[in-house]
Design a protein around this motif. Structure first.
Motif, PDB file in Angstrom:
ATOM      1  N   SER A 183      17.171  58.197 -16.051  1.00  0.00           N
ATOM      2  CA  SER A 183      16.149  59.235 -16.043  1.00  0.00           C
ATOM      3  C   SER A 183      14.999  58.878 -15.102  1.00  0.00           C
ATOM      4  N   ASP A 184      14.558  57.611 -15.184  1.00  0.00           N
ATOM      5  CA  ASP A 184      13.443  57.197 -14.327  1.00  0.00           C
ATOM      6  C   ASP A 184      13.818  57.247 -12.853  1.00  0.00           C
ATOM      7  N   VAL A 185      15.040  56.741 -12.544  1.00  0.00           N
ATOM      8  CA  VAL A 185      15.468  56.751 -11.142  1.00  0.00           C
ATOM      9  C   VAL A 185      15.577  58.181 -10.638  1.00  0.00           C
ATOM     10  N   SER A 186      16.137  59.067 -11.493  1.00  0.00           N
ATOM     11  CA  SER A 186      16.299  60.457 -11.073  1.00  0.00           C
ATOM     12  C   SER A 186      14.958  61.115 -10.809  1.00  0.00           C
ATOM     13  N   HIS A 187      14.017  60.834 -11.720  1.00  0.00           N
ATOM     14  CA  HIS A 187      12.689  61.423 -11.514  1.00  0.00           C
ATOM     15  C   HIS A 187      11.992  60.823 -10.290  1.00  0.00           C
ATOM     16  N   GLU A 188      12.143  59.516 -10.132  1.00  0.00           N
ATOM     17  CA  GLU A 188      11.484  58.861  -8.998  1.00  0.00           C
ATOM     18  C   GLU A 188      12.073  59.321  -7.662  1.00  0.00           C
ATOM     19  N   LEU A 189      13.360  59.688  -7.684  1.00  0.00           N
ATOM     20  CA  LEU A 189      14.000  60.138  -6.444  1.00  0.00           C
ATOM     21  C   LEU A 189      13.601  61.561  -6.070  1.00  0.00           C
ATOM     22  N   ARG A 190      12.999  62.275  -7.025  1.00  0.00           N
ATOM     23  CA  ARG A 190      12.622  63.650  -6.738  1.00  0.00           C
ATOM     24  C   ARG A 190      11.650  63.737  -5.559  1.00  0.00           C
ATOM     25  N   THR A 191      10.645  62.892  -5.574  1.00  0.00           N
ATOM     26  CA  THR A 191       9.617  62.970  -4.517  1.00  0.00           C
ATOM     27  C   THR A 191      10.171  62.644  -3.137  1.00  0.00           C
ATOM     28  N   PRO A 192      10.834  61.489  -2.944  1.00  0.00           N
ATOM     29  CA  PRO A 192      11.383  61.244  -1.602  1.00  0.00           C
ATOM     30  C   PRO A 192      12.443  62.256  -1.212  1.00  0.00           C
ATOM     31  N   LEU A 193      13.192  62.764  -2.203  1.00  0.00           N
ATOM     32  CA  LEU A 193      14.217  63.760  -1.879  1.00  0.00           C
ATOM     33  C   LEU A 193      13.552  65.047  -1.373  1.00  0.00           C
ATOM     34  N   THR A 194      12.453  65.410  -1.978  1.00  0.00           N
ATOM     35  CA  THR A 194      11.743  66.615  -1.509  1.00  0.00           C
ATOM     36  C   THR A 194      11.282  66.433  -0.065  1.00  0.00           C
ATOM     37  N   THR A 195      10.770  65.234   0.246  1.00  0.00           N
ATOM     38  CA  THR A 195      10.334  64.952   1.618  1.00  0.00           C
ATOM     39  C   THR A 195      11.507  64.991   2.585  1.00  0.00           C
ATOM     40  N   ILE A 196      12.612  64.354   2.161  1.00  0.00           N
ATOM     41  CA  ILE A 196      13.803  64.349   3.017  1.00  0.00           C
ATOM     42  C   ILE A 196      14.311  65.767   3.221  1.00  0.00           C
ATOM     43  N   ARG A 197      14.266  66.597   2.161  1.00  0.00           N
ATOM     44  CA  ARG A 197      14.746  67.971   2.323  1.00  0.00           C
ATOM     45  C   ARG A 197      13.877  68.738   3.314  1.00  0.00           C
ATOM     46  N   MET A 198      12.581  68.583   3.211  1.00  0.00           N
ATOM     47  CA  MET A 198      11.696  69.300   4.139  1.00  0.00           C
ATOM     48  C   MET A 198      11.979  68.874   5.582  1.00  0.00           C
ATOM     49  N   ALA A 199      12.151  67.556   5.812  1.00  0.00           N
ATOM     50  CA  ALA A 199      12.444  67.085   7.167  1.00  0.00           C
ATOM     51  C   ALA A 199      13.802  67.572   7.618  1.00  0.00           C
ATOM     52  N   THR A 200      14.756  67.585   6.691  1.00  0.00           N
ATOM     53  CA  THR A 200      16.113  68.032   7.040  1.00  0.00           C
ATOM     54  C   THR A 200      16.110  69.514   7.405  1.00  0.00           C
ATOM     55  N   GLU A 201      15.347  70.312   6.653  1.00  0.00           N
ATOM     56  CA  GLU A 201      15.290  71.736   6.948  1.00  0.00           C
ATOM     57  C   GLU A 201      14.710  71.972   8.346  1.00  0.00           C
ATOM     58  N   LEU A 202      13.687  71.224   8.718  1.00  0.00           N
ATOM     59  CA  LEU A 202      13.102  71.366  10.054  1.00  0.00           C
ATOM     60  C   LEU A 202      14.118  71.010  11.129  1.00  0.00           C
ATOM     61  N   ILE A 203      14.793  69.887  10.920  1.00  0.00           N
ATOM     62  CA  ILE A 203      15.796  69.471  11.913  1.00  0.00           C
ATOM     63  C   ILE A 203      16.930  70.481  11.973  1.00  0.00           C
ATOM     64  N   PHE A 204      17.355  70.971  10.773  1.00  0.00           N
ATOM     65  CA  PHE A 204      18.481  71.903  10.742  1.00  0.00           C
ATOM     66  C   PHE A 204      18.116  73.223  11.417  1.00  0.00           C
TER      67      PHE A 204
END
Length: 552
Positions: free
Chosen positions: A287-308
């Motif tokens: 649970s902690d890892v999943s929650h902690e991954l939310r923030t970097p995943l959101t950042t990665i998604r935003m960067a990925t969307e720009l690149i895509f």
């Protein structure tokens, strides 16, 4: 008559249930029956021995007494001075009465004329006391043998009737010739003695049977008491009361059982608590890892969307990398969501937001969402559902997620063959079956298909991606509704997944109405890779139509 038979059958059924469910009753019954049979055999043997001994002794005494008295009577007759039949009559009467009054062992005496070589003169037959007339066979035996003979008879005395014997022997009277002298002996005293002995044996047997029953009850209580306590303690342990222990008393084998059981319970409690702590740590970690991954995943998604979005300006190699990155980020996000959902199930935090809805509307929505994917994969979806509403208490979000997982799984493995969705209902449950005719799976694989991260063929490429947790989450969703998710498959014949939920929350499902297993022999319809024809699926509503997309 029918009422009596019903009561008898009910009593027999209750006795059978009591017999099979109570070891104490079985031990008591077996001990009592064996004791009664053993005592009956012993009592019968002892009674027969005593009876034979008393009878043989009394007969021997009677024969000896009769022989002595017959000899005395003959001596008196030989010494008599009677010369006429009248004098002989008087002498015989005196001698007979004197013998009867002098001998207390016999109850009667008879003097009967013998037909062997009858004399010309005779006297009258005489009898004194309680007499029993000798039978013809006895008289014949006395006449032919010329010696003492006897026979068992029934005699009557002042105390009643009972067994006895009559003993006869030939005697010679002066002037009148051959006669037969009979003495009657009673065995009533011996019979009374035998009855007293039998009654004593019977009372002793009853007391002994009662003692055996009491001992059996005591022993079963001593032996089965700790066993029953162990069973109750085990039930308490199974119910989650891990501190429950047996009472230890003494130092015998039963006390050893209690100590061993308590050691086992303590060891189980320690291991269960260790595993529970480990499980909580693992669940918290996920649970902690999943929650902690939310923030970097959101950042990665935003960067990925720009690149895509800017991929058209890249070189072909960079553009392909941007597309792969975008796809894998979507997959990673789905995996993260599934991990969070699994952690909620493991922690017992999953909550059912149930509404009373028509299952058909939820199924239709899930099929509509899966139809574009099916069309892109070159397969078709057919829906069969009843005309009347199929209402049930369900969480539409969870049920729709289950159906989407099942449809995506069927599309992934259908190999372009048609997929049928069947909705069925009965009084207690509603079922949704998703049927495909693709690669299928073995019976063993159908039992493992709901395991987390399990794949039937690890070398097989996932066309649609996925986290490997979809079916595991679907199974948990079905269980949360009080229903079940089942799978059936055969290699080359396809697979069927059936979701069954109760119409009302808390109702036990007795029978699932939808199809699960199906024929795979020559009578089964062959798979069709160009979409279902009207003849093969006349009762299904085709929601996608036949398409000619690329097949794997």
């Amino acid at each position: 008559m029918s009422g009596w038979w019903g009561r008898t059958a009910s009593l027999a059924r209750r006795l059978r249930i009591a017999w099979t469910s109570s070891m104490r009753l079985r031990v008591l019954a077996v001990t009592t029956v064996v004791g009664v049979v053993a005592l009956a055999l012993i009592g019968t043997y002892l009674s027969d021995r005593v009876r034979d001994a008393l009878y043989d002794q009394r007969v021997t005494e009677a024969l000896a007494d009769a022989a002595t008295r017959t000899g005395g009577v003959q001596i008196q007759f030989d010494g008599s001075t009677a010369t006429t039949p009248a004098q002989v009559q008087g002498v015989a009467d005196q001698i007979l009465r004197a013998e009867q009054s002098a001998g207390a062992s016999s109850i009667g005496a008879l003097l009967r004329r013998s037909p062997v070589d009858p004399p010309t003169t005779a006297i009258l037959d005489l009898s004194v006391g309680r007499i029993v007339e000798p039978s013809a066979p006895l008289r014949t035996a006395v006449q032919e043998s010329g010696s003492q003979q006897w026979q068992a008879v029934e005699v009557t005395t002042a105390g009643g009737s009972g067994p006895g014997i009559i003993v006869g022997a030939p005697v010679a009277l002066p002037e009148v010739g051959a006669y037969e002298l009979y003495f009657v002996y009673s065995l009533i005293t011996e019979q009374d003695t035998l009855v007293l002995i039998q009654q004593t044996l019977g009372l002793g047997a009853l007391a002994l049977v009662g003692l055996l029953a009491a001992m059996a009850l005591y022993l079963t209580k001593q032996v089965l008491g700790p066993v029953q306590q162990a069973a109750r303690t085990a039930e308490r342990l199974a119910a989650g009361h891990l501190d429950e222990r047996m009472t230890e008393r003494g130092g015998d084998e039963l006390a050893l059982l209690g100590r061993s059981f308590n050691h086992m319970a303590a060891s189980l409690q320690e291991q269960i608590e260790r595993l529970a702590n480990l499980s909580r740590v693992q669940q918290q970690f996920v649970s902690d890892v999943s929650h902690e991954l939310r923030t970097p995943l959101t950042t990665i998604r935003m960067a990925t969307e720009l690149i895509f979005d800017e991929r058209s300006a890249f070189t072909p190699t960079t553009r392909r990398s941007a597309e792969l990155l975008h796809t894998q980020v979507d997959r990673f996000e789905a995996l993260l969501g599934d991990l969070l959902e699994i952690s909620r199930f493991d922690a017992g935090a999953a909550v059912l937001d149930a509404e009373n809805l028509d299952v058909r509307s939820v199924v239709r929505r899930a099929v509509d969402l899966a139809a574009p994917l099916a069309e892109r994969m070159g397969t078709s979806l057919g829906l069969q559902q009843p005309d009347r509403p199929c209402t049930a208490d369900l969480d539409p979000r969870r049920i729709e997620r289950v159906l989407r997982n099942l449809l995506a799984n069927a599309i992934e493995h259908s190999e372009g063959t048609p997929i049928e969705v069947v909705v069925a209902a009965n009084d207690s449950a509603v079922s949704v079956s998703v049927i495909d005719h693709g690669v299928g799976m073995t019976a063993a694989q159908s039992e493992q298909v709901f395991d987390r991260f399990w794949r039937a063929d690890p070398s097989r490429t996932r066309t649609l991606g996925g986290s490997g947790l979809g079916l595991a989450i679907s199974s948990e969703d079905a269980r949360l509704h009080g229903g079940r998710l089942e799978a059936w498959g055969r290699p080359g014949a396809g697979a069927t997944f059936r979701l069954t939920i109760p119409r009302r929350a808390g109702v036990t499902i007795s029978d699932a109405p939808g199809p699960l297993e199906r024929e795979t022999g020559p009578t089964a319809p062959p798979p069709q890779r160009e979409g279902p024809s009207p003849a093969s699926l006349p009762s299904f509503e085709d929601l996608t139509g036949p398409t000619q997309g690329p097949h794997r």
